[in-house]
Motif scaffolding. Sequence first.
Motif, PDB file in Angstrom:
ATOM      1  N   VAL A   1       0.873  -1.179   0.000  1.00  0.00           N
ATOM      2  CA  VAL A   1       0.000   0.000   0.000  1.00  0.00           C
ATOM      3  C   VAL A   1       0.906   1.224   0.000  1.00  0.00           C
ATOM      4  O   VAL A   1       1.952   1.244   0.649  1.00  0.00           O
ATOM      5  CB  VAL A   1      -0.954   0.001   1.221  1.00  0.00           C
ATOM      6  CG1 VAL A   1      -0.215  -0.067   2.548  1.00  0.00           C
ATOM      7  CG2 VAL A   1      -1.874   1.220   1.191  1.00  0.00           C
ATOM      8  N   GLY A   2       0.497   2.233  -0.774  1.00  0.00           N
ATOM      9  CA  GLY A   2       1.255   3.481  -0.779  1.00  0.00           C
ATOM     10  C   GLY A   2       2.493   3.421  -1.650  1.00  0.00           C
ATOM     11  O   GLY A   2       2.655   2.544  -2.494  1.00  0.00           O
ATOM     12  N   ALA A   3       3.392   4.372  -1.386  1.00  0.00           N
ATOM     13  CA  ALA A   3       4.523   4.600  -2.284  1.00  0.00           C
ATOM     14  C   ALA A   3       5.650   3.589  -2.071  1.00  0.00           C
ATOM     15  O   ALA A   3       5.854   3.086  -0.965  1.00  0.00           O
ATOM     16  CB  ALA A   3       5.066   6.008  -2.060  1.00  0.00           C
ATOM     17  N   THR A   4       6.392   3.355  -3.134  1.00  0.00           N
ATOM     18  CA  THR A   4       7.627   2.579  -3.016  1.00  0.00           C
ATOM     19  C   THR A   4       8.712   3.480  -2.422  1.00  0.00           C
ATOM     20  O   THR A   4       8.602   4.711  -2.453  1.00  0.00           O
ATOM     21  CB  THR A   4       8.102   2.084  -4.389  1.00  0.00           C
ATOM     22  OG1 THR A   4       8.419   3.239  -5.191  1.00  0.00           O
ATOM     23  CG2 THR A   4       7.030   1.270  -5.086  1.00  0.00           C
ATOM     24  N   GLU A   5       9.775   2.849  -1.937  1.00  0.00           N
ATOM     25  CA  GLU A   5      10.871   3.653  -1.377  1.00  0.00           C
ATOM     26  C   GLU A   5      11.494   4.528  -2.469  1.00  0.00           C
ATOM     27  O   GLU A   5      11.823   5.697  -2.219  1.00  0.00           O
ATOM     28  CB  GLU A   5      11.927   2.759  -0.726  1.00  0.00           C
ATOM     29  CG  GLU A   5      12.992   3.592  -0.025  1.00  0.00           C
ATOM     30  CD  GLU A   5      14.030   2.773   0.732  1.00  0.00           C
ATOM     31  OE1 GLU A   5      13.917   1.537   0.765  1.00  0.00           O
ATOM     32  OE2 GLU A   5      14.955   3.394   1.285  1.00  0.00           O
ATOM     33  N   ASP A   6      11.622   3.983  -3.678  1.00  0.00           N
ATOM     34  CA  ASP A   6      12.197   4.789  -4.769  1.00  0.00           C
ATOM     35  C   ASP A   6      11.350   6.041  -5.019  1.00  0.00           C
ATOM     36  O   ASP A   6      11.885   7.130  -5.238  1.00  0.00           O
ATOM     37  CB  ASP A   6      12.289   3.974  -6.064  1.00  0.00           C
ATOM     38  CG  ASP A   6      13.439   2.964  -6.025  1.00  0.00           C
ATOM     39  OD1 ASP A   6      14.289   3.066  -5.120  1.00  0.00           O
ATOM     40  OD2 ASP A   6      13.467   2.073  -6.900  1.00  0.00           O
ATOM     41  N   ALA A   7      10.028   5.872  -5.001  1.00  0.00           N
ATOM     42  CA  ALA A   7       9.151   7.025  -5.262  1.00  0.00           C
ATOM     43  C   ALA A   7       9.253   8.042  -4.124  1.00  0.00           C
ATOM     44  O   ALA A   7       9.250   9.262  -4.363  1.00  0.00           O
ATOM     45  CB  ALA A   7       7.705   6.559  -5.430  1.00  0.00           C
ATOM     46  N   VAL A   8       9.340   7.560  -2.890  1.00  0.00           N
ATOM     47  CA  VAL A   8       9.465   8.480  -1.749  1.00  0.00           C
ATOM     48  C   VAL A   8      10.787   9.246  -1.844  1.00  0.00           C
ATOM     49  O   VAL A   8      10.833  10.475  -1.666  1.00  0.00           O
ATOM     50  CB  VAL A   8       9.373   7.706  -0.414  1.00  0.00           C
ATOM     51  CG1 VAL A   8       9.703   8.622   0.763  1.00  0.00           C
ATOM     52  CG2 VAL A   8       7.986   7.110  -0.243  1.00  0.00           C
ATOM     53  N   ARG A   9      11.851   8.514  -2.176  1.00  0.00           N
ATOM     54  CA  ARG A   9      13.160   9.178  -2.303  1.00  0.00           C
ATOM     55  C   ARG A   9      13.087  10.246  -3.393  1.00  0.00           C
ATOM     56  O   ARG A   9      13.538  11.376  -3.218  1.00  0.00           O
ATOM     57  CB  ARG A   9      14.233   8.142  -2.638  1.00  0.00           C
ATOM     58  CG  ARG A   9      15.653   8.680  -2.537  1.00  0.00           C
ATOM     59  CD  ARG A   9      16.696   7.641  -2.941  1.00  0.00           C
ATOM     60  NE  ARG A   9      16.660   6.433  -2.134  1.00  0.00           N
ATOM     61  CZ  ARG A   9      16.324   5.221  -2.581  1.00  0.00           C
ATOM     62  NH1 ARG A   9      15.996   5.047  -3.836  1.00  0.00           N
ATOM     63  NH2 ARG A   9      16.309   4.192  -1.769  1.00  0.00           N
TER      64      ARG A   9
END
Length: 486
Positions: free
Chosen positions: A382-390
């Motif tokens: 659920v929600g963003a991937t770590e790559d997208a958050v970074r």
Amino acid sequence: MTHYDLLIIGTGSGNSIVDERFDCLRVAIAEAGLFGGTCLNVGCIPTKMFVHTADLAAAAADSSAFGIRTSFGGADWPAIRDRVFGRIDPIEAGGREYRTNRQPNVTVYPEHVRFTGPKSFTTASGTEFTADRVVLAAGSRAQIPALPGIDTDRVDTPGYPVMTNDTVMRMSALPETMTIVGGGFIAAEFAHVFSALGVDVTVLVRGEGLLTAADATVTERFTRAFSAHHRVHLGTQIRQAEVSADGVRLQLEASGRVPDSPVPDDITTDVVLLATGRVPNIDGLGLDAAGIDVVAGRVAVDDHQRVLSDGAPLPGVFALGDISSPHLLKHVANHEARIVQANLLADIAAGAPGAAPDSALETTNHRAVPAAVFSRPQVASVGATEDAVRASGAEYTVKIQEYADVAYGWALEDTTGFVKIIADRSTRQILGAHLMGDEASMIVQPLIQAMAFGLPADRMAREQYWIHPALPEAVENALLGLEFTD
Ligand SMILES: Cc1cc2nc3c(=O)[nH]c(=O)nc-3n(C[C@H](O)[C@H](O)[C@H](O)COP(=O)(O)OP(=O)(O)OC[C@H]3O[C@@H](n4cnc5c(N)ncnc54)[C@H](O)[C@@H]3O)c2cc1C
Ligand SMILES: NC(=O)c1ccc[n+]([C@@H]2O[C@H](COP(=O)([O-])OP(=O)(O)OC[C@H]3O[C@@H](n4cnc5c(N)ncnc54)[C@H](O)[C@@H]3O)[C@@H](O)[C@H]2O)c1
């Protein structure tokens, strides 16, 4: 010419719209295929019924870690198949019968329908009619790639050993061997189902991993864990297929997407299953005749599910589900159907198509959309991937909690499962959660809830009980491992 107040094209989630509040309207429902659409007949529901059976078979085959001796004694395919479709087919028939015969205000057109103008339509057999309001709920279908030697027109036809999800679950007998093309949701689920039932399965993936749209930790660890139970060839594609009475001979080649990947020898397989993505059913709908916008291969909608024409809402025309959604998921299609239903009722109450002001309309919520892959192992997110958050520039904290380090993980003898949670370092809001392992689709639910209601990660961890020693302790520990700025 017959005139309707409302036309619904497609009976997947579209079929849920018409309830007693529509009794005073003349409604047409068009369904070219099976009543109930993809999820009921060829998607979520039958696949998960097969997956549960496969889980039981896999557990029986692989219990030595627990000091017991069990084995998988073989699959009675007709019994497995008929348990699933013995439940599903009557629901399809019952839904069709109810709409066709028991609702005086509803007319069912059991055939393909397309626009001939903004409010005019024709069926495949030539019946013409008009409607004031329209819901496009025509879904998606398997994408069938051009593969040398495979006759795309014969895929899913009787006797042709190349199939999609539409027919593979209804095979008359289990094949000895199956080659699955693709590395996404459908490939991962069917590989588990058929290999657990004793089929010798090979998975051909053109990229360097499975589930490549997932968080990178999931992609990497799922590819490894899945490959421990299944024969997977990464960086591989079909160069030439030869279909004969004995099955399909596949000459393979490197896809060019993975440096130095070895090219496997040619293989001969009883069945090829194509699991190479889905395409929205926009073609053949006559969208041009109504001036409907198409963006990225989907019907364009605004956040009230109104269909757009030259960027503006087309009065009285709505869309939902796979034909228009960025999320090809049943729970999203169902949510969008509820929005369409509410907004149709508001539009009808306003007296004319398009008359309802924006303030009277409900808005689609695509925040924190979860998904699960019911494979071996299971995945949920659920929600963003770590790559997208970074990439977003957010200051974040991340914790990966291994199943192996909580008590229930010991009970499971788990060595691969994990819970990964990403949260904003200062607001403490959960930005994404990615899980792999037993019951991942269940234990992700409190994280979905926390994201939906904005519950901060530290309060979620500390201000409720977590049942000991249940598996959600892996979620609790992941939350406790996040580090926030004070
Ligand atoms: C193998 C598989 C497994 C899946 N598993 C899951 C899962 O576990 N969880 C999950 O959330 N999602 C899952 N999905 C995705 C889910 O099934 C879809 O997102 C969902 O069913 C889409 O619903 P819909 O109402 O948009 O379209 P559909 O259910 O596809 O309904 C569209 C209907 O419209 C009809 N139609 C199309 N064009 C016309 C026309 N011109 N005239 C008349 N009728 C027409 C079609 O025949 C079809 O019945 C799975 C999909 C597949 C393929
Ligand atoms: N459990 C679930 O919720 C569930 C289960 C099944 C399907 N679905 C939905 O249905 C959608 C479709 O599933 P899917 O697995 O078909 O698609 P997908 O997008 O998940 O995966 C498609 C795979 O096929 C590969 N591929 C694409 N074109 C190819 C080609 N020409 N040759 C070789 N490989 C090719 C891609 O690289 C990818 O690995 C999913 O995205 C999901 O939204 C959901």
